[in-house]
Scaffold this active site. Sequence first.
Site, mmCIF file in Angstrom:
data_model
loop_
_atom_site.group_PDB
_atom_site.id
_atom_site.type_symbol
_atom_site.label_atom_id
_atom_site.label_comp_id
_atom_site.label_asym_id
_atom_site.label_seq_id
_atom_site.Cartn_x
_atom_site.Cartn_y
_atom_site.Cartn_z
ATOM 1 N N GLU A 1 0.935 -1.369 0.109
ATOM 2 C CA GLU A 1 0.062 0.134 0.058
ATOM 3 C C GLU A 1 0.967 1.157 0.090
ATOM 4 O O GLU A 1 0.549 2.036 0.804
ATOM 5 C CB GLU A 1 -0.940 -0.021 1.074
ATOM 6 C CG GLU A 1 -1.986 -1.105 1.077
ATOM 7 C CD GLU A 1 -2.926 -0.982 2.279
ATOM 8 O OE1 GLU A 1 -4.248 -1.043 1.858
ATOM 9 O OE2 GLU A 1 -2.692 -0.657 3.504
ATOM 10 N N GLU B 1 -6.974 -7.250 -0.738
ATOM 11 C CA GLU B 1 -7.186 -7.256 0.719
ATOM 12 C C GLU B 1 -8.820 -6.868 0.523
ATOM 13 O O GLU B 1 -9.256 -5.724 0.456
ATOM 14 C CB GLU B 1 -6.694 -6.032 1.562
ATOM 15 C CG GLU B 1 -4.969 -6.341 1.880
ATOM 16 C CD GLU B 1 -4.706 -5.417 2.880
ATOM 17 O OE1 GLU B 1 -5.293 -4.568 3.337
ATOM 18 O OE2 GLU B 1 -3.511 -5.403 2.974
#
Length: 583
Positions: free
Chosen positions: A159, A235
């Site tokens: 991320e 995710e």
Amino acid sequence: MRYTFGIEGKQFIIDGKQISIISGAVHYFRIVPEYWKDRLLKLKACGFNTVETYIAWNVHEPKPGQFYFEGLADVVRFIETAAELGLFVIVRPSPYICAEWEFGGLPSWLLEDSRMRLRCYHEPFLEKIDAYYDVLLPKLKPLLCTNGGPIIAMQIENEYGSYGNDQKYLNYIKDSMISRGIDVLLFTSDGPEDFMLQGGMVPGVLETVNFGSRPKEAFAKLAEYQPDKPFMCMEYWNGWFDHWGEKHHTRDAADVAQVLDQMLENNASVNFYMFHGGTNFGFFNGANHSETYEPTITSYDYDVLLNEAGDPTDKYYVVREVISKYIDLEPLQLPEPIKKNSFGHVNMSQQALLFESLHQLSSPVQRVCPETMEQLGQDYGFILYKTKISGPREDAQLVLQEVHDRALVFLNDEYKGVVERWNKNDPLILSIPEEGAILSILVENMGRVNYGPKLKDVKGITEGVRLGTQFLFDWTIYSLPLDDLSKLKFQSVQMLDHKEPVFYKGVFNVEETADTFLSLEGWTKGVAYINGFNLGRYWEIGPQKTLYIPAPLLKNGENEIIIFELHDAKQPVVTLCEEPDLG
């Protein structure tokens, strides 16, 4: 047998055949190794074909150059177990993992260098990554699908677009992996927002997106940047984590199933974050910091398909039902349930006072100014600062400038109050008698920040201490990582209304081991140990009211519990229950 995993157009391909990845996150470092197979069998029985795990750098290199890959840190054994069960594996290695894990998986010793720059092309940082990769990646290389293993893909950073935009750094990580023989599919993962995708994508590397809802919108944004590749949610947040002092997060199972159905209907692949959360044992919980500092609780139950103790939840069954619409599944066969037991009340019949035990726990150092844990080579736990203040002095405010994270203040060993990083506490006013007084400040590291711009999070007293306008110098400092309590000298419990933190010890007998849950009703705040293993923190503010004890931490016969209580307990008794209470 070697095989290939890759991309053709908008499809994932294994040895020329199309495949949708249905994966679940299971972190080996949050589960006792004896239970890895149980969790993975349940994942496969639910219809999943892949398990995903982070690799936590701070678990594997606790001190610079000292590497650890045994027991709970045996990632190779975890991956091999997945392979034995016929599961593919997605690996998301360090340097940074977030994961609500202490410092996002980065080792605390990086902060010994006050000039250290994190997650960017800063050569001292890259040198540490290289030394770590030199040890880690050769362990993973034989497990790649190109070498006949189960690993089909590996992530570059994590991320990153939420944090920075240093493309030179991301490409360095990519090249570091490739040069060490990592020849499987590489990918990145980011939130489905413009700035995140712009900052986190790497040319020639598959981008995936992370979200909990509105998959069509998320994939549409991804397609703007990557129109010709498969859709994958790396995710899928089907639950959420808790901070101390919050309500326990839950999410409706039907809502989770509906969003999954939308993804599979759109031919997307998915990784559930989490499939099974597990536990932040020891001092490994992380913290968030947006408007204020928010430490994460010990449980990482996450309200997902398997609960903290590994039992299927409502989500397990509704998710399996959705998967069965797209894949032919065998009749459900689950491993035998793991036994749980209530072992009843345990009298904490012995005690050791902290201030009387300092020399059994630590060797003090002298410093002009208070220094942080990192400056003293300490990773986790507590740190105690002591100094003599001359007198007499009239009432003056004590100022900790500034404390990370929670400090108990004592004058001549008498408790005066608490200073918390996240609260604007009432001013602490001290008066010093003519003969002077000893000021003691016990600081607890509540977990380093794991996400966002406040990532560089040193612990202890970070600047200095003032009484009124005057800085106080000449400190005796005790590092208290509390990783070995074997030298403590216990005596029979005398009283409960102590003015200082106390270690309590009790024993109980077990005829047959089973999972159990430690209830600390009537206790205030502290840390619990079972047979020398640090179970994690407890705190009366909740939401979590019990600590999970997996059966492999117990032994037939006598077992020992130690509670380090920072404040007070109503009764020197704990209870081992059959059911958890997460609030």
